[in-house]
Structures are given as C-alpha cells and as structure tokens.
Design a protein around this motif. Structure first.
Motif, PDB file in Angstrom:
ATOM      1  N   VAL A 374       0.855  -1.177   0.000  1.00 34.74           N
ATOM      2  CA  VAL A 374       0.000   0.000   0.000  1.00 34.74           C
ATOM      3  C   VAL A 374       0.897   1.234   0.000  1.00 34.74           C
ATOM      4  O   VAL A 374       1.672   1.449   0.938  1.00 34.74           O
ATOM      5  CB  VAL A 374      -0.934   0.034   1.219  1.00 34.74           C
ATOM      6  CG1 VAL A 374      -1.766   1.308   1.224  1.00 34.74           C
ATOM      7  CG2 VAL A 374      -1.837  -1.192   1.230  1.00 34.74           C
ATOM      8  N   THR A 375       0.820   2.022  -1.056  1.00 36.70           N
ATOM      9  CA  THR A 375       1.598   3.252  -1.186  1.00 36.70           C
ATOM     10  C   THR A 375       0.655   4.440  -1.056  1.00 36.70           C
ATOM     11  O   THR A 375      -0.326   4.539  -1.798  1.00 36.70           O
ATOM     12  CB  THR A 375       2.314   3.307  -2.546  1.00 36.70           C
ATOM     13  OG1 THR A 375       3.159   2.163  -2.680  1.00 36.70           O
ATOM     14  CG2 THR A 375       3.148   4.574  -2.676  1.00 36.70           C
ATOM     15  N   VAL A 376       0.933   5.319  -0.095  1.00 37.26           N
ATOM     16  CA  VAL A 376       0.149   6.539   0.092  1.00 37.26           C
ATOM     17  C   VAL A 376       1.109   7.714   0.001  1.00 37.26           C
ATOM     18  O   VAL A 376       2.104   7.768   0.730  1.00 37.26           O
ATOM     19  CB  VAL A 376      -0.566   6.560   1.463  1.00 37.26           C
ATOM     20  CG1 VAL A 376      -1.471   7.779   1.566  1.00 37.26           C
ATOM     21  CG2 VAL A 376      -1.375   5.284   1.669  1.00 37.26           C
ATOM     22  N   GLU A 377       0.836   8.638  -0.891  1.00 34.42           N
ATOM     23  CA  GLU A 377       1.757   9.750  -1.087  1.00 34.42           C
ATOM     24  C   GLU A 377       0.995  11.007  -1.485  1.00 34.42           C
ATOM     25  O   GLU A 377      -0.153  10.956  -1.920  1.00 34.42           O
ATOM     26  CB  GLU A 377       2.783   9.419  -2.160  1.00 34.42           C
ATOM     27  CG  GLU A 377       2.181   9.163  -3.541  1.00 34.42           C
ATOM     28  CD  GLU A 377       3.242   8.914  -4.598  1.00 34.42           C
ATOM     29  OE1 GLU A 377       4.278   9.610  -4.567  1.00 34.42           O
ATOM     30  OE2 GLU A 377       3.027   8.030  -5.454  1.00 34.42           O
ATOM     31  N   GLU A 378       1.691  12.129  -1.324  1.00 31.66           N
ATOM     32  CA  GLU A 378       1.150  13.413  -1.772  1.00 31.66           C
ATOM     33  C   GLU A 378       1.916  13.827  -3.013  1.00 31.66           C
ATOM     34  O   GLU A 378       3.150  13.862  -3.020  1.00 31.66           O
ATOM     35  CB  GLU A 378       1.306  14.464  -0.669  1.00 31.66           C
ATOM     36  CG  GLU A 378       0.670  15.804  -1.020  1.00 31.66           C
ATOM     37  CD  GLU A 378       0.519  16.711   0.192  1.00 31.66           C
ATOM     38  OE1 GLU A 378      -0.313  17.638   0.142  1.00 31.66           O
ATOM     39  OE2 GLU A 378       1.230  16.488   1.187  1.00 31.66           O
ATOM     40  N   TRP A 379       1.182  14.131  -4.086  1.00 29.10           N
ATOM     41  CA  TRP A 379       1.825  14.567  -5.334  1.00 29.10           C
ATOM     42  C   TRP A 379       0.949  15.641  -5.978  1.00 29.10           C
ATOM     43  O   TRP A 379       0.106  15.367  -6.821  1.00 29.10           O
ATOM     44  CB  TRP A 379       2.032  13.380  -6.279  1.00 29.10           C
ATOM     45  CG  TRP A 379       2.901  13.751  -7.449  1.00 29.10           C
ATOM     46  CD1 TRP A 379       2.524  13.982  -8.732  1.00 29.10           C
ATOM     47  CD2 TRP A 379       4.316  13.976  -7.407  1.00 29.10           C
ATOM     48  NE1 TRP A 379       3.593  14.332  -9.504  1.00 29.10           N
ATOM     49  CE2 TRP A 379       4.708  14.331  -8.713  1.00 29.10           C
ATOM     50  CE3 TRP A 379       5.275  13.919  -6.399  1.00 29.10           C
ATOM     51  CZ2 TRP A 379       6.046  14.623  -9.038  1.00 29.10           C
ATOM     52  CZ3 TRP A 379       6.597  14.200  -6.719  1.00 29.10           C
ATOM     53  CH2 TRP A 379       6.972  14.542  -8.020  1.00 29.10           C
ATOM     54  N   PRO A 380       1.133  16.912  -5.558  1.00 32.72           N
ATOM     55  CA  PRO A 380       0.309  18.000  -6.088  1.00 32.72           C
ATOM     56  C   PRO A 380       0.835  18.589  -7.388  1.00 32.72           C
ATOM     57  O   PRO A 380       0.271  19.536  -7.922  1.00 32.72           O
ATOM     58  CB  PRO A 380       0.377  19.041  -4.960  1.00 32.72           C
ATOM     59  CG  PRO A 380       1.737  18.836  -4.361  1.00 32.72           C
ATOM     60  CD  PRO A 380       2.024  17.353  -4.473  1.00 32.72           C
ATOM     61  N   HIS A 381       1.930  18.028  -7.910  1.00 34.33           N
ATOM     62  CA  HIS A 381       2.611  18.612  -9.062  1.00 34.33           C
ATOM     63  C   HIS A 381       1.944  18.202 -10.387  1.00 34.33           C
ATOM     64  O   HIS A 381       1.186  17.227 -10.440  1.00 34.33           O
ATOM     65  CB  HIS A 381       4.076  18.187  -9.047  1.00 34.33           C
ATOM     66  CG  HIS A 381       4.728  18.379  -7.714  1.00 34.33           C
ATOM     67  ND1 HIS A 381       4.936  19.616  -7.163  1.00 34.33           N
ATOM     68  CD2 HIS A 381       5.187  17.476  -6.802  1.00 34.33           C
ATOM     69  CE1 HIS A 381       5.508  19.491  -5.976  1.00 34.33           C
ATOM     70  NE2 HIS A 381       5.662  18.201  -5.735  1.00 34.33           N
TER      71      HIS A 381
END
Length: 506
Positions: A374-381
């Motif tokens: 399970v990969t949880v990340e923030e990527w607003p780009h």
C-alpha cells in the motif's frame, strides 16, 4: 413560478434515430475538432467554463455546424427550416431529442456535447440542459435530479483508468455515462449503476449517440444493484464524494457522514474484483486533528489488494465549504441563508475535528500476494495524462520487486526509461554538486534525489550489464569496497524501480 423540474428526455428505444442523428452530426463536423476550428481556442475554452457569449458571437452565420452549436450547446431556438437542412427534424422531434417552440422553431431537450475519445473517436456526451459542465454555475439551485456532463473530475478519472482489455467492467454512479463509454472500448461487458434513474437514461443516450455498445444499466446506490456472485476485472467510480452536512444534491453529496461513502466504496470493492483486477476511484478524505492523514485512506484498503493512493490537493475547511457552496450557487442567493449553510458546514467539521480535506485518486489491484503493498503519497505537481499505462506499470513493478530479493536484484539488468534527465544542484564554481536530481518528463513527472553512485548507476543502465557488475565498476572508479557498495545500494535501486526511473531489461 418557474418550473425547475428536469425536462422530459429523448426515448431510449429508438436506436435507429440515434444512429441517424449521429450520422448527421458527423457530416456537419459537429465534433471536438470541428468545434475548435469553428469557435477558436478562446471561445472553445470559455464554453468549457459554461461561458457562452464568445460562442454565440462565433456562430452568427447559418452553416450546418453553427446551427448545431446553437441548438445543442447554446440551447438557442433555431428556425425549423435551418435545422431540417441538417438533421432529420421530424424523427428527432418524435423521439424527443427536439421540441417545437414559438411559431416555427425547434429547441434541444438535452445538451449534446462533442467529446474526443483517446483513440480519436468522435463521441457525444448527453446531459441535462445547462448542465454540460460542472463548476460554480449554480446548478444546485435547480432540481437535484439533473445530470451533469463532463467536468474536470470526469476526465481525470478517465485519464487515470487502466485500459487493458477486460471481460467485465463496472461503472458505479455513472452519471452521464462517460466512464461507461470509455470502458465499452476495452471491456466485453459493461455494467453501470446510479441512484438516479435519470442518469441511467442519459447514459443510454450517450452510448447510443456515440455509436457504442449498450451497457447493463441498474438503478441503485453504488454496489447495491450488483449481485453477490458478480465480480469484475475493472471497477471505476467518480462517486458523490463531497463531504457536506447533509445530502442536498444527488450528483455530488454522498449522504453518509464525513468521508464514510468513500471509505465504504473502497472497502467493498476488494471482494468484487477478480484476481489482477483494478478498482479506481476519485475520493475525498478528512484530515483529522491529531492523526496522520495517510493513515485514514490507508485503513480503507481491503485485504488482498495492493493500493496506490495519491493526494492531489488539500483544502482547509473554509476553502472546502466555500468551493461547494459556490458550486451550488448559494453565494448568489439570500446572504442570511448562505451564512447559515456556511455555519452548518463548519459546525459539521468542528464536531468531527476535521481541519482540512484531501482530494485524490485511489487505485486498488487484487493480488494473490501474501504481502500486499500500500503506497500513500502526496503529489500535487503537474502530471501528464493519460496515466492509465503509468498506473498499470506501477503495479507491475511492485510484482517485480516482490519477486526479487536483493541478491536477485543485483543479478538483474535494468534500463533507464526514456526522457529522464539529470540535474546537478550546487553552488557556482563548486567542484562537486550538493545533490543530484533525476527528473521524469512523462507520466507522473517525478523528481528524486540520488547520490553520485545512484546517478552514475542510472546513467549506465542500458540493459547490457547486471546491476552487480555496474556497481563493481563504480566501486573501482570511486575507490570504495565493492562488497560495501553492493550491500547499501539495493535500497536505492528499489526506489528508482518503484518510482519508474528504471525498468527491468528482460
């Protein structure tokens, strides 16, 4: 008093008329490309924002295409004779696509918007009049049963969906049918559900007018219409995920407390997926005081599923409330009522200790592995759509990394993916850079810091030498113990593979 109830819809039992209409629309170049050529980029973009004045100015002539734009996109009455030169008017009136108005004019009963498919297909998205595009247009002041057309959320989900051929696909909360339309191109069987029967009717119109196969349309909320023994290879949903104090608007408000609807949707999807199948959603999740936001969507992931959760945007509770109050047009109404609704929203968030709301994508893949990832990340780009192939490849790389321990990794050969560039950052004149960055120009457009060994390793990966042999050569160049280098580098190789900078070379 003005009747705000949605207008009667065209019949769905006349596929012959839908086919004739489609032929006529195509013959007049009433397509996404044709619109852009006619209107020009500024007016075309304004139309996507529900601003019609530039398009009205660009369609003051009497060509077939101008006639159709005024009729179906701008909802203007058009003289019967002008329409008869372009469309089979009497059949269209009989089937309910058009209605007679005024002395000798006809008007559209639905919005019909050209939409370009990923393979250059000419499709048409049907929606209620005035509801072709989502956004702050005050749609919510009309009857809540209206069906919206294509908005940014719809196209985002369509772009991230994995498009491998499948036997069975499920579109939950189909709305105007855009996800079902996409799925029909690579799924043998498409099932679409919606709580709003009007949405199912409009989905049938969208599919028919686009020349796509019919879907199995079922009324009900989310998985309710799906039989217990049914499973799918692909599940997609742009659900009514808005976190609101009460379910005012069917098309956006989930009707459950907080983010419970998104949680339920994700949790229930696992048992509906076939082995290797994907479930892909847009979702909101609450940022609760005292909690790591990542833990919340992570806890939703069902057993037996890998997951990739990407947070694309975060809004504090005031921004979030204002966004959806504007969406409903409440800012244009009675100030006291607007304030009361704003207060109710903040009261709800305060009671739940919510400080902000995150928005993003959730992708599940059913796996037979005993250790799902399970990969949880923030990527607003910024990213490059469509991302379906990027997402499919992400899960394929997870399988590869699971199957290869560090020793196997060092025996493997890798290739640097195309269009990755290296950037060196440091003070002017410095002998060595402070750090090295690898940057992708495709897909997720990631950037990651690497040390000089990692940069050198990635730079010579062309699929000819094993990772271990490359590291031995680097160790000799930099004067480092090759055993130590082999021991500490696999973690960096794993990261570069997982994030898509390196790919196995067979």
């Amino acid at each position: 008093m003005t009747d705000s109830r949605p207008a009667p819809l065209p019949a769905t039992d006349r596929p012959d008329i839908a086919a004739r209409l489609r032929d006529a629309l195509l013959a007049a170049s009433f397509t996404a490309d044709g619109l852009l050529d006619l209107l020009g980029a500024p007016a075309y973009a304004a139309l996507a924002r529900s601003e019609t004045v530039p398009a009205l100015r660009a369609t003051r002539g009497d060509t077939p295409l101008e006639t159709l734009v005024r009729l179906f996109l701008l909802q203007q009455p058009v003289p019967h004779a002008r329409v008869a030169a372009v469309l089979p008017v009497e059949e269209a009136v009989e089937a309910g696509w058009l209605r007679r108005v005024g002395g000798d004019e006809v008007a559209a009963t639905v919005d019909v918007r050209p939409y370009g498919g990923p393979g250059g297909e000419d499709w048409y998205i049907v929606s209620d009049l005035g509801c072709a595009v989502g956004g702050a247009g005050g749609i919510g002041q009309r009857d809540e049963g209206v069906v919206l057309g294509v908005g940014g959320a719809s196209t985002t989900l369509a772009g991230i969906t994995v498009r491998t051929p499948v036997s069975a696909a499920l579109d939950l909360g189909t709305g105007s049918g855009i996800q079902a339309l996409h799925a029909a191109q690579h799924a043998t069987r498409v099932t679409a559900t919606d709580l709003n029967p009007r949405a199912l009717h409009i989905t049938a119109l969208t599919l028919a007018l686009s020349g796509a196969p019919a879907a199995d349309l079922r009324e009900g909320s989310l998985f309710e219409p799906v039989r217990d023994d049914e499973t799918f290879d692909l599940i997609v949903s742009n659900p009514p995920f808005v976190i609101s104090p009460r379910a005012r608007l069917t098309y956006r408000d989930g009707g459950m407390g907080g983010d419970d609807l998104c949680r339920s949707l994700v949790q229930e999807a696992g048992e509906r997926l076939n082995e290797g199948g994907f479930a892909q959603f847009l979702a909101n999740w609450q940022h609760v005081a005292g909690e790591d936001w990542q833990d919340r969507p992570r806890s939703w992931v069902p057993r037996g599923c890998d997951a990739w959760i990407v947070q694309r945007e975060v809004q504090d509770v005031t921004q979030y409330a204002e966004l959806w109050l504007r969406d409903a047009g409440d800012h244009r109404g009675d100030p006291a009522e607007y304030q009361a609704r704003y207060d109710a929203w903040l009261d709800e968030f305060e009671a739940r200790k919510v400080r902000a709301v995150g928005f993003g994508w959730i992708t599940l893949r059913r796996t037979g592995s005993a250790e799902p990832v399970v990969t949880v990340e923030e990527w607003p780009h910024p990213v490059e759509q469509p991302l379906g192939e990027t997402i499919r490849a992400h899960f394929e790389r997870l399988d590869y990394l699971r199957e290869h321990d560090d020793a196997a990794l060092l025996d493997s050969r890798f290739k640097l993916v195309p269009e990755v560039v290296q950037e060196q950052v440091g003070l002017p004149g410095a002998e060595d850079p402070e750090h090295v960055v690898l940057r992708q120009h495709r897909g997720m457009r990631r950037a990651t810091k690497v040390d000089t060994v990692g940069a050198g390793f990635a730079g010579v990966c062309d699929g000819t030498l094993s990772a271990g042999r490359i590291l031995d050569a680097i160790a000799q160049l930099v004067g480092e113990d090759p055993v130590v280098l082999r021991d500490r580098t696999p973690a960096q190789i794993r990261l570069l593979v997982e994030q898509g900078f390196l790919e196995p070379a067979g």
